[in-house]
Scaffold this active site. Sequence first.
Site, PDB file in Angstrom:
ATOM      1  N   GLU A   1       2.688  -5.178   3.631  1.00 22.80           N
ATOM      2  CA  GLU A   1       3.037  -5.112   2.213  1.00 22.80           C
ATOM      3  C   GLU A   1       3.814  -6.363   1.829  1.00 22.80           C
ATOM      4  O   GLU A   1       4.892  -6.616   2.369  1.00 22.80           O
ATOM      5  CB  GLU A   1       3.875  -3.858   1.942  1.00 22.80           C
ATOM      6  CG  GLU A   1       4.160  -3.602   0.468  1.00 22.80           C
ATOM      7  CD  GLU A   1       4.925  -2.302   0.265  1.00 22.80           C
ATOM      8  OE1 GLU A   1       4.272  -1.277   0.045  1.00 22.80           O
ATOM      9  OE2 GLU A   1       6.169  -2.320   0.347  1.00 22.80           O
TER      10      GLU A   1
ATOM     11  N   ASP B   1      14.830  -2.867  -6.203  1.00 25.80           N
ATOM     12  CA  ASP B   1      15.245  -3.389  -4.904  1.00 25.80           C
ATOM     13  C   ASP B   1      16.748  -3.541  -4.784  1.00 25.80           C
ATOM     14  O   ASP B   1      17.438  -3.902  -5.737  1.00 25.80           O
ATOM     15  CB  ASP B   1      14.569  -4.748  -4.648  1.00 25.80           C
ATOM     16  CG  ASP B   1      13.075  -4.605  -4.462  1.00 25.80           C
ATOM     17  OD1 ASP B   1      12.679  -3.696  -3.713  1.00 25.80           O
ATOM     18  OD2 ASP B   1      12.311  -5.379  -5.061  1.00 25.80           O
TER      19      ASP B   1
END
Length: 265
Positions: free
Chosen positions: A47, A58
């Site tokens: 990924e 994030d």
Amino acid sequence: MMGRIESVFAKKGKSAFIGFTVAGDPDKETSIRIAKALIDGGTDILEFGVPFSDPVADGPTIQRADDRALASCTTPDTIFAIVREVRAYSEVPIVFLTYYNTIYRRGIDRFYLEAHEAGVDGILVADMPVEESDEVAATAEKYGIDPIFLVTQTTSNERMDTIVRHARGYLYLVSVLGVTGARKTVAPEALALLNRVRSHTDLPLAIGFGISTPEHVTTCNLAGADGVIVGSAIVDIVEKNLGNPDAMEQDLRRYVSVMKKAAEQ
């Protein structure tokens, strides 16, 4: 013909190890070395995070990786070049985790065409609600790319059914409320989410956010997860070895090998 992602999950009795790295972190050539090290260690699905200036999903570890990639002038052209080189090295499925603005600025059709030509198998648009995804999902289908979606603890059953109708490849189950980053344990709520989603779909289910140890992987396996996604722990190894790429590769291969072994038990 079975696609690369589907082939990974068709291996019964084994949980897929999905390894995450930010494309272009800390630069193009090192990013390619990182990807190859993850593959050599046993990563089943690779990924790539597409660096973005405001990655709302994030935590600080991956935000710093995004900053390093952007500081080295990583662009979509750079990222597609990285993917092409990694694709020439391996047939491991490649997935993008990106934000919609990156796709929109490139042009939806152009982005997905270039992703397809480079060898990308799936794309997850982290900030795109499923209700607004028709154009992107149709373009993904046009180019044979699996549209992958996030499911969280707050996702209603009704909305989950909508996600399932649009999704291909696998579903990304967010194990915690909040942003990415390593945690001490797998939250019981994550396992409850796994069971709830399982009642809605036969799609493979992969758990991410906070997975960093073999014990986490074992817990997910025993609960019936089809895959585990590890990001911050990998990016942390990169960050700790920025001055020594050879040691970085060695540490990445070793870490992934240990995690992969847990995934296969």
